[in-house]
Design an enzyme around this catalytic site. Structure first.
Site, mmCIF file in Angstrom:
data_model
loop_
_atom_site.group_PDB
_atom_site.id
_atom_site.type_symbol
_atom_site.label_atom_id
_atom_site.label_comp_id
_atom_site.label_asym_id
_atom_site.label_seq_id
_atom_site.Cartn_x
_atom_site.Cartn_y
_atom_site.Cartn_z
ATOM 1 N N ARG A 126 -54.469 -3.835 39.315
ATOM 2 C CA ARG A 126 -54.425 -4.666 38.093
ATOM 3 C C ARG A 126 -53.006 -4.917 37.575
ATOM 4 N NH1 ARG A 126 -58.831 -1.353 36.982
ATOM 5 N NH2 ARG A 126 -60.797 -2.444 37.392
ATOM 6 N N LYS A 148 -43.812 -17.174 37.328
ATOM 7 C CA LYS A 148 -44.931 -17.899 37.951
ATOM 8 C C LYS A 148 -45.091 -17.381 39.367
ATOM 9 C CE LYS A 148 -45.250 -22.359 35.656
ATOM 10 N NZ LYS A 148 -45.138 -23.829 35.827
ATOM 11 N N GLU A 190 -33.936 -28.534 43.515
ATOM 12 C CA GLU A 190 -34.293 -27.909 42.223
ATOM 13 C C GLU A 190 -33.103 -27.907 41.272
ATOM 14 O OE1 GLU A 190 -37.327 -27.448 41.538
ATOM 15 O OE2 GLU A 190 -38.449 -26.659 43.243
ATOM 16 N N LYS A 226 -32.938 -22.210 33.657
ATOM 17 C CA LYS A 226 -34.332 -21.802 33.869
ATOM 18 C C LYS A 226 -34.720 -20.722 32.863
ATOM 19 C CE LYS A 226 -38.310 -21.357 36.062
ATOM 20 N NZ LYS A 226 -38.849 -21.153 37.388
ATOM 21 N N GLU A 236 -46.027 -22.042 29.440
ATOM 22 C CA GLU A 236 -46.183 -23.498 29.565
ATOM 23 C C GLU A 236 -47.264 -24.021 28.621
ATOM 24 O OE1 GLU A 236 -45.624 -24.898 33.665
ATOM 25 O OE2 GLU A 236 -46.796 -26.663 33.166
ATOM 26 N N ARG A 241 -41.710 -26.019 29.085
ATOM 27 C CA ARG A 241 -41.659 -25.540 30.474
ATOM 28 C C ARG A 241 -42.169 -26.601 31.441
ATOM 29 N NH1 ARG A 241 -42.642 -19.523 33.025
ATOM 30 N NH2 ARG A 241 -42.131 -20.180 35.134
ATOM 31 N N ASN A 245 -41.370 -29.492 35.736
ATOM 32 C CA ASN A 245 -42.182 -30.157 36.767
ATOM 33 C C ASN A 245 -41.666 -31.547 37.096
ATOM 34 O OD1 ASN A 245 -43.907 -27.951 36.892
ATOM 35 N ND2 ASN A 245 -45.204 -28.734 35.249
ATOM 36 N N HIS A 248 -42.188 -32.981 40.467
ATOM 37 C CA HIS A 248 -43.089 -32.086 41.195
ATOM 38 C C HIS A 248 -44.522 -32.606 41.302
ATOM 39 C CE1 HIS A 248 -39.744 -29.399 41.103
ATOM 40 N NE2 HIS A 248 -40.416 -28.398 41.628
ATOM 41 N N HIS A 252 -45.287 -32.271 44.932
ATOM 42 C CA HIS A 252 -46.247 -31.283 45.444
ATOM 43 C C HIS A 252 -47.326 -31.969 46.277
ATOM 44 C CE1 HIS A 252 -45.615 -27.685 42.455
ATOM 45 N NE2 HIS A 252 -44.767 -27.688 43.448
ATOM 46 N N HIS A 265 -40.108 -27.412 50.862
ATOM 47 C CA HIS A 265 -40.432 -27.679 49.458
ATOM 48 C C HIS A 265 -39.434 -28.662 48.828
ATOM 49 C CE1 HIS A 265 -41.848 -26.930 45.404
ATOM 50 N NE2 HIS A 265 -40.621 -26.608 45.033
HETATM 51 P P1 NAD Z 1 -38.992 -20.224 51.808
HETATM 52 O O1 NAD Z 1 -39.249 -19.005 51.066
HETATM 53 O O2 NAD Z 1 -40.001 -20.671 52.788
HETATM 54 O O3 NAD Z 1 -37.596 -20.094 52.547
HETATM 55 C C1 NAD Z 1 -37.152 -21.138 53.388
HETATM 56 C C2 NAD Z 1 -36.859 -20.631 54.806
HETATM 57 O O4 NAD Z 1 -35.648 -19.897 54.785
HETATM 58 C C3 NAD Z 1 -37.903 -19.682 55.369
HETATM 59 O O5 NAD Z 1 -38.036 -19.951 56.749
HETATM 60 C C4 NAD Z 1 -37.277 -18.296 55.178
HETATM 61 O O6 NAD Z 1 -37.723 -17.373 56.154
HETATM 62 C C5 NAD Z 1 -35.832 -18.606 55.377
HETATM 63 N N1 NAD Z 1 -34.903 -17.732 54.684
HETATM 64 C C6 NAD Z 1 -34.997 -17.298 53.416
HETATM 65 N N2 NAD Z 1 -33.876 -16.660 53.057
HETATM 66 C C7 NAD Z 1 -33.067 -16.669 54.142
HETATM 67 C C8 NAD Z 1 -31.757 -16.197 54.389
HETATM 68 N N3 NAD Z 1 -31.025 -15.635 53.431
HETATM 69 N N4 NAD Z 1 -31.234 -16.356 55.620
HETATM 70 C C9 NAD Z 1 -31.952 -16.992 56.589
HETATM 71 N N5 NAD Z 1 -33.172 -17.501 56.404
HETATM 72 C C10 NAD Z 1 -33.717 -17.344 55.191
HETATM 73 O O7 NAD Z 1 -38.755 -21.470 50.848
HETATM 74 P P2 NAD Z 1 -37.961 -21.688 49.477
HETATM 75 O O8 NAD Z 1 -37.426 -23.055 49.566
HETATM 76 O O9 NAD Z 1 -37.066 -20.567 49.158
HETATM 77 O O10 NAD Z 1 -39.116 -21.675 48.386
HETATM 78 C C11 NAD Z 1 -40.113 -22.655 48.363
HETATM 79 C C12 NAD Z 1 -41.341 -22.089 47.691
HETATM 80 O O11 NAD Z 1 -40.996 -21.727 46.351
HETATM 81 C C13 NAD Z 1 -42.476 -23.067 47.594
HETATM 82 O O12 NAD Z 1 -43.660 -22.427 47.954
HETATM 83 C C14 NAD Z 1 -42.515 -23.445 46.134
HETATM 84 O O13 NAD Z 1 -43.804 -23.796 45.695
HETATM 85 C C15 NAD Z 1 -42.025 -22.188 45.492
HETATM 86 N N6 NAD Z 1 -41.437 -22.382 44.151
HETATM 87 C C16 NAD Z 1 -41.910 -21.608 43.154
HETATM 88 C C17 NAD Z 1 -41.378 -21.710 41.888
HETATM 89 C C18 NAD Z 1 -41.851 -20.786 40.801
HETATM 90 O O14 NAD Z 1 -41.472 -20.984 39.644
HETATM 91 N N7 NAD Z 1 -42.624 -19.777 41.104
HETATM 92 C C19 NAD Z 1 -40.343 -22.626 41.641
HETATM 93 C C20 NAD Z 1 -39.869 -23.406 42.696
HETATM 94 C C21 NAD Z 1 -40.426 -23.264 43.962
HETATM 95 N N1 GLY Z 2 -40.939 -24.058 38.660
HETATM 96 C C1 GLY Z 2 -41.637 -24.450 37.482
HETATM 97 C C2 GLY Z 2 -41.765 -23.369 36.493
HETATM 98 O O1 GLY Z 2 -41.307 -22.278 36.717
HETATM 99 O O2 GLY Z 2 -42.346 -23.565 35.452
#
Ligand code: NAD
Ligand code: GLY
Length: 361
Positions: A126, A148, A190, A226, A236, A241, A245, A248, A252, A265
């Site tokens: 939990r 998030k 971003e 952020k 949000e 917040r 988006n 997005h 998305h 992404h």
């Molecule tokens: P990711 O985590 O897939 O990383 C991209 C690639 O880089 C992957 O293949 C990973 O293995 C590789 N990688 C990561 N760090 C590395 C490093 N230091 N050296 C070598 N390779 C490395 O993608 P991302 O772009 O970091 O994140 C995208 C995701 O984040 C999406 O799912 C998106 O929805 C999410 N996101 C979430 C929020 C939130 O607020 N929670 C905000 C923006 C994006």
């Molecule tokens: N990435 C959008 C949020 O964190 O609200």
């Protein structure tokens, strides 16, 4: 020579306050930092198949020196690991390794790992504490901050999730040196979004990124943007917040329509930003000169500004209808009056969205 790490606080209601530490070569000391924030001695590091071989040992050694025992769970790299079945697998591996409510989770990787490990931490017993160690630009400027967490459903991105704030974020910018070029570039979508909604002048800095020195300060500036948005509207509920988006809603849907393999992404968000710029000009006369500045910044990082016809407009619209932002048949859309002045509107029509997609064909 390393500069001193930068510390940014996210001021939420206690106990959800936390620190973001940004700097070079700070992974070696992460165990001590974590021990300063948490008095727990057992954790699981969740990472992916690219990041774990590069950084897990370093993190585990640092934890060991600080008296913290760690186990490592690795999932395949890529967006397809953001699934409920991976949350279950992780939780079961944690149970098998003897973890319980006195353990904590470290998310070591990009946004995929942060979102996935964050959701696992939010449901395991939990909810147990979470530490974010982001290793991509996307995760250092955005996803590791704000709590998030979530995974994708076949119907759409991030449809299953929870708010679960980390206890600490450690962003070691030297880890960005091992990012492949495409993954490095995608992260700037971003940052460009942050500039669009909060700080138009930052577009100049983004255009002038060179090497590690000004990259650190740019990451810190984005983390600060952020953090302040999250402080204003953690869950949000107030609309602020939702400004994050920008780009997005359509982005998305394009990412999902591409089957989570076609686009990274940030690449999908790049296309979403171009569409959102068009909608902003239709809705609020967003000046074309400002829209061009956003587009030029995206082009500088080789981000896509055109979408292949094999991803049909209908498939994108169908996915958007299942989006969380789609309420009672109306989409909640963020549009800009000018750089730094976003507004949430429910007046954007499907026809306008189709037209915006036509502009990227
Ligand atoms: P990711 O985590 O897939 O990383 C991209 C690639 O880089 C992957 O293949 C990973 O293995 C590789 N990688 C990561 N760090 C590395 C490093 N230091 N050296 C070598 N390779 C490395 O993608 P991302 O772009 O970091 O994140 C995208 C995701 O984040 C999406 O799912 C998106 O929805 C999410 N996101 C979430 C929020 C939130 O607020 N929670 C905000 C923006 C994006
Ligand atoms: N990435 C959008 C949020 O964190 O609200």
């Amino acid at each position: 020579m390393n500069n001193s790490p930068i510390s940014i606080r996210v001021n939420l209601s206690p106990p959800d306050n936390y620190e973001i530490i940004i700097g070079q070569n700070i992974l070696d000391n992460c165990g001590t930092k974590i021990a300063e924030h948490l008095s727990l001695q057992h954790c699981v590091i969740i990472s992916d198949s690219n990041v774990a071989p590069l950084y897990a040992k370093q993190v585990q050694q640092s934890l060991h020196s600080a008296g913290i025992k760690s186990d490592l769970v690795t999932v395949p790299a890529g967006e397809s690991s953001k699934s409920l079945s991976h949350v279950e697998e992780i939780c079961r591996e944690m149970i098998a390794a003897g973890h319980d409510r006195h353990s904590f989770v470290i998310a070591l990787g990009g946004g995929v790992i942060g979102d996935l490990a964050g959701l696992a931490a939010s449901v395991f017993y939990r909810g147990i504490p979470l530490i974010q160690i982001p290793t991509t630009i996307v995760s250092q400027v955005d996803s590791s901050i704000g709590g998030k967490t979530g995974v994708n459903a076949p119907e759409g991105k991030n449809l299953i999730g929870a708010f679960h704030q980390p206890k600490l974020v450690i962003a070691d910018t030297t880890t960005l040196q091992t990012l492949p070029e495409r993954e490095f570039n995608e992260g700037f979508a971003e940052a460009i979004k942050h500039a669009a909604i909060r700080d138009g002048d930052m577009l100049e800095e983004i255009m002038n990124v060179r090497g590690s020195s000004n990259l650190d300060s740019l990451i810190a500036k984005n983390a600060e943007i952020k953090a302040r948005v999250v402080e204003e509207d953690e869950k949000e509920l107030l609309g602020t917040r939702a400004h994050l988006n920008y780009g997005h809603t359509i982005g998305h849907a394009i990412e999902t329509a591409g089957g989570y393999g076609e686009f990274l992404h940030g690449e999908a968000i790049s296309l979403g930003l171009i569409c959102a710029n068009f909608i902003s000009s239709e809705m609020f006369d967003f000046p074309s000169e400002q829209s061009d500045r956003i587009k030029n910044a995206l082009i500088k990082f080789n981000l896509p500004v055109n979408l292949d016809k094999k991803i049909s407009t209908d498939s994108i619209l169908n996915i958007m209808r299942a989006d969380k932002k789609f309420e009672n048949g109306q989409i909640r859309f963020v549009a800009l009056h000018e750089l730094g002045r976003p507004e949430l509107t429910d007046k954007v029509t499907e026809a306008m969205i189709s037209e915006s997609i036509a502009t990227i064909r």
